[in-house]
Design a protein around this motif. Structure first.
Motif, PDB file in Angstrom:
ATOM      1  N   ASN A  31       0.692  -0.600   0.175  1.00 43.40           N
ATOM      2  CA  ASN A  31       0.274   0.096  -0.023  1.00 43.40           C
ATOM      3  C   ASN A  31       0.675   1.245  -0.339  1.00 43.40           C
ATOM      4  O   ASN A  31       1.875   1.078   0.522  1.00 43.40           O
ATOM      5  CB  ASN A  31      -0.841  -0.296   1.598  1.00 43.40           C
ATOM      6  CG  ASN A  31      -2.158  -0.954   0.927  1.00 43.40           C
ATOM      7  OD1 ASN A  31      -2.537  -2.140   0.381  1.00 43.40           O
ATOM      8  ND2 ASN A  31      -3.367  -0.983   1.852  1.00 43.40           N
ATOM      9  N   SER A  94       2.410   1.092   3.396  1.00 35.94           N
ATOM     10  CA  SER A  94       2.041   0.133   4.907  1.00 35.94           C
ATOM     11  C   SER A  94       1.980  -1.095   3.618  1.00 35.94           C
ATOM     12  O   SER A  94       1.718  -1.598   2.956  1.00 35.94           O
ATOM     13  CB  SER A  94       0.985   0.400   5.193  1.00 35.94           C
ATOM     14  OG  SER A  94      -0.100  -0.123   4.592  1.00 35.94           O
ATOM     15  N   PRO A  96      -0.655  -4.329   4.713  1.00 28.85           N
ATOM     16  CA  PRO A  96      -2.153  -4.737   4.603  1.00 28.85           C
ATOM     17  C   PRO A  96      -1.698  -5.914   5.686  1.00 28.85           C
ATOM     18  O   PRO A  96      -2.323  -6.916   4.760  1.00 28.85           O
ATOM     19  CB  PRO A  96      -2.536  -4.248   3.494  1.00 28.85           C
ATOM     20  CG  PRO A  96      -1.767  -4.970   2.764  1.00 28.85           C
ATOM     21  CD  PRO A  96      -0.712  -4.320   2.607  1.00 28.85           C
ATOM     22  N   ASN A  97      -1.216  -5.464   7.406  1.00 28.04           N
ATOM     23  CA  ASN A  97      -1.625  -7.368   7.865  1.00 28.04           C
ATOM     24  C   ASN A  97      -1.819  -7.299   9.318  1.00 28.04           C
ATOM     25  O   ASN A  97      -1.616  -5.371  10.137  1.00 28.04           O
ATOM     26  CB  ASN A  97      -0.401  -7.802   8.053  1.00 28.04           C
ATOM     27  CG  ASN A  97       0.545  -7.626   8.566  1.00 28.04           C
ATOM     28  OD1 ASN A  97       0.751  -7.555  10.124  1.00 28.04           O
ATOM     29  ND2 ASN A  97       1.633  -6.402   7.729  1.00 28.04           N
ATOM     30  N   LEU A  98      -2.359  -7.447   9.942  1.00 27.69           N
ATOM     31  CA  LEU A  98      -2.930  -7.098  11.729  1.00 27.69           C
ATOM     32  C   LEU A  98      -1.477  -7.381  12.509  1.00 27.69           C
ATOM     33  O   LEU A  98      -1.944  -6.667  13.799  1.00 27.69           O
ATOM     34  CB  LEU A  98      -3.676  -7.858  11.629  1.00 27.69           C
ATOM     35  CG  LEU A  98      -5.241  -8.237  11.098  1.00 27.69           C
ATOM     36  CD1 LEU A  98      -5.864  -9.509  11.485  1.00 27.69           C
ATOM     37  CD2 LEU A  98      -5.718  -6.710  11.442  1.00 27.69           C
ATOM     38  N   THR A 101       0.083  -2.590  11.753  1.00 26.99           N
ATOM     39  CA  THR A 101      -0.840  -2.005  10.895  1.00 26.99           C
ATOM     40  C   THR A 101      -0.169  -0.453  10.420  1.00 26.99           C
ATOM     41  O   THR A 101      -0.574   0.208  10.081  1.00 26.99           O
ATOM     42  CB  THR A 101      -2.309  -1.282  11.766  1.00 26.99           C
ATOM     43  OG1 THR A 101      -1.894  -1.148  12.964  1.00 26.99           O
ATOM     44  CG2 THR A 101      -2.427  -2.797  11.593  1.00 26.99           C
TER      45      THR A 101
ATOM     46  N   TYR B  32      -9.087  -0.797  13.881  1.00 30.57           N
ATOM     47  CA  TYR B  32      -7.928  -0.416  14.016  1.00 30.57           C
ATOM     48  C   TYR B  32      -8.003   1.018  14.561  1.00 30.57           C
ATOM     49  O   TYR B  32      -7.434   1.930  13.876  1.00 30.57           O
ATOM     50  CB  TYR B  32      -6.942  -0.675  13.595  1.00 30.57           C
ATOM     51  CG  TYR B  32      -6.038  -1.955  13.995  1.00 30.57           C
ATOM     52  CD1 TYR B  32      -6.005  -3.559  14.384  1.00 30.57           C
ATOM     53  CD2 TYR B  32      -4.524  -1.285  15.331  1.00 30.57           C
ATOM     54  CE1 TYR B  32      -5.113  -4.106  14.792  1.00 30.57           C
ATOM     55  CE2 TYR B  32      -3.715  -1.928  15.631  1.00 30.57           C
ATOM     56  CZ  TYR B  32      -4.056  -3.496  15.409  1.00 30.57           C
ATOM     57  OH  TYR B  32      -2.778  -4.315  16.454  1.00 30.57           O
ATOM     58  N   LEU B  34      -4.429   4.784  15.455  1.00 29.51           N
ATOM     59  CA  LEU B  34      -3.546   5.217  15.811  1.00 29.51           C
ATOM     60  C   LEU B  34      -3.327   6.241  16.054  1.00 29.51           C
ATOM     61  O   LEU B  34      -4.261   6.769  15.471  1.00 29.51           O
ATOM     62  CB  LEU B  34      -2.642   4.673  14.620  1.00 29.51           C
ATOM     63  CG  LEU B  34      -3.121   2.944  14.175  1.00 29.51           C
ATOM     64  CD1 LEU B  34      -3.625   3.320  13.044  1.00 29.51           C
ATOM     65  CD2 LEU B  34      -1.225   2.787  13.321  1.00 29.51           C
ATOM     66  N   ILE B  93      -8.638   2.829  11.146  1.00 31.16           N
ATOM     67  CA  ILE B  93      -8.217   1.884   9.251  1.00 31.16           C
ATOM     68  C   ILE B  93      -9.769   0.767   9.914  1.00 31.16           C
ATOM     69  O   ILE B  93      -9.859  -0.022  10.907  1.00 31.16           O
ATOM     70  CB  ILE B  93      -7.173   1.175   9.316  1.00 31.16           C
ATOM     71  CG1 ILE B  93      -6.770   0.614  10.282  1.00 31.16           C
ATOM     72  CG2 ILE B  93      -5.858   2.299   8.679  1.00 31.16           C
ATOM     73  CD1 ILE B  93      -5.001   0.032   9.743  1.00 31.16           C
ATOM     74  N   TYR B  99      -6.952  -1.287   3.783  1.00 37.55           N
ATOM     75  CA  TYR B  99      -6.034  -0.655   4.840  1.00 37.55           C
ATOM     76  C   TYR B  99      -5.926   0.446   4.360  1.00 37.55           C
ATOM     77  O   TYR B  99      -5.155   0.864   4.729  1.00 37.55           O
ATOM     78  CB  TYR B  99      -5.084  -1.259   5.022  1.00 37.55           C
ATOM     79  CG  TYR B  99      -4.508  -2.814   5.741  1.00 37.55           C
ATOM     80  CD1 TYR B  99      -5.722  -3.586   5.356  1.00 37.55           C
ATOM     81  CD2 TYR B  99      -4.199  -2.871   7.460  1.00 37.55           C
ATOM     82  CE1 TYR B  99      -5.545  -4.783   6.632  1.00 37.55           C
ATOM     83  CE2 TYR B  99      -3.710  -3.677   7.884  1.00 37.55           C
ATOM     84  CZ  TYR B  99      -4.997  -4.607   7.158  1.00 37.55           C
ATOM     85  OH  TYR B  99      -5.091  -6.043   8.587  1.00 37.55           O
ATOM     86  N   TYR B 101      -5.935   4.566   5.556  1.00 42.97           N
ATOM     87  CA  TYR B 101      -6.197   5.255   6.693  1.00 42.97           C
ATOM     88  C   TYR B 101      -6.733   6.899   7.093  1.00 42.97           C
ATOM     89  O   TYR B 101      -6.857   6.978   5.492  1.00 42.97           O
ATOM     90  CB  TYR B 101      -4.642   5.137   6.979  1.00 42.97           C
ATOM     91  CG  TYR B 101      -3.598   4.425   7.913  1.00 42.97           C
ATOM     92  CD1 TYR B 101      -3.151   3.443   6.145  1.00 42.97           C
ATOM     93  CD2 TYR B 101      -3.591   3.663   8.966  1.00 42.97           C
ATOM     94  CE1 TYR B 101      -2.566   2.553   6.700  1.00 42.97           C
ATOM     95  CE2 TYR B 101      -2.719   2.771   8.883  1.00 42.97           C
ATOM     96  CZ  TYR B 101      -2.042   2.210   7.928  1.00 42.97           C
ATOM     97  OH  TYR B 101      -1.319   1.001   8.296  1.00 42.97           O
TER      98      TYR B 101
END
Lengths: 114, 113
Positions: A31, A94, A96-98, A101, B32, B34, B93, B99, B101
């Motif tokens: 990403n 980034s 994309p994984n848990l 993040t 999630y 941040l 997110i 994903y 943001y």
């Protein structure tokens, strides 16, 4: 060490010019994102890309386009720069994984359109 | 429509005291969150995150609290130091999607020596 590098820290361009902002990441992230930061408006998403040649519009795509020909590079293009595009531009990447993040940002490009 | 809101544009705190920065969101699907810190002329740097299945996460002087029913999160900094003076952004997110943001508008924290 993780790195997102934007090609310029400061740019001054004339109204009507075509402007290229380049961003390179060395983390093999899928990403990549382009944001602009303006006082009182926070970080607003312009475009993002989740794979090579794949892109999606963010919240404020008007007047911008993007290019992602290689995984590590994401370019933002101002087709015809206008004074209301004077801003701080921030690139991020980034994976994309848990498990992790976090998005990593470049140092920013302060663009002034005169 | 702003999905992530930081209603306080600025906050001043005395050195050594607690700083509390707040953030509200509207989309209950966010899973999630941040917090980022940003100095002038630099890119944002990651501080701390929290999953929506938790209500608290700590890392040194920084603690993030999440209240899902109120769609509210807060960042506590204890004790506050002058070097903490910066703009703080919260972000959310959707991990089931791409994903993307979504950031708030930021709160400028000034820690007074």
């Amino acid at each position: 060490d993780v790195k997102v590098t934007q090609s310029s820290r400061y740019l001054v361009k004339r109204t009507g010019e075509k402007v290229f902002l380049e961003c390179v990441q060395d983390m093999d992230h899928e990403n990549m994102f382009w944001y602009r930061q303006d006082p009182g408006l926070g970080l607003r998403l312009i475009y993002f890309s989740y794979d090579v040649k794949m892109k999606e519009k963010g919240d404020i795509p008007e007047g911008y386009s993007v290019s992602r020909e290689k995984k590590e590079r994401f370019s933002l293009i101002l087709e015809s720069a206008s004074t209301n595009q004077t801003s701080m531009y921030l690139c991020a990447s980034s994976r994309p994984n848990l498990m992790n993040t976090e998005a990593f940002f470049g140092q920013g490009t302060r663009l002034t359109v005169v | 429509d702003q999905q992530v809101k930081q209603n306080s544009p600025s906050l001043s705190v005395q050195e050594g005291r607690i700083s509390i920065l707040n953030c509200d969101y509207t989309n209950s699907m966010f899973d999630y969150f941040l917090w980022y810190k940003k100095y002038p002329a630099e890119g944002p740097t990651f501080l701390i995150s929290i999953s929506s299945i938790k209500d608290k996460n700590e890392d040194g002087r920084f603690t993030v609290f999440l209240n899902k029913s109120a769609k509210h999160l807060s960042l506590h900094i204890v004790p506050s130091q002058p070097g903490d003076s910066a703009v703080y952004f919260c972000a959310a997110i959707l991990t089931s999607g791409t994903y993307k943001y979504i950031f708030g508008t930021g709160t400028r924290l000034k820690v007074l020596a």
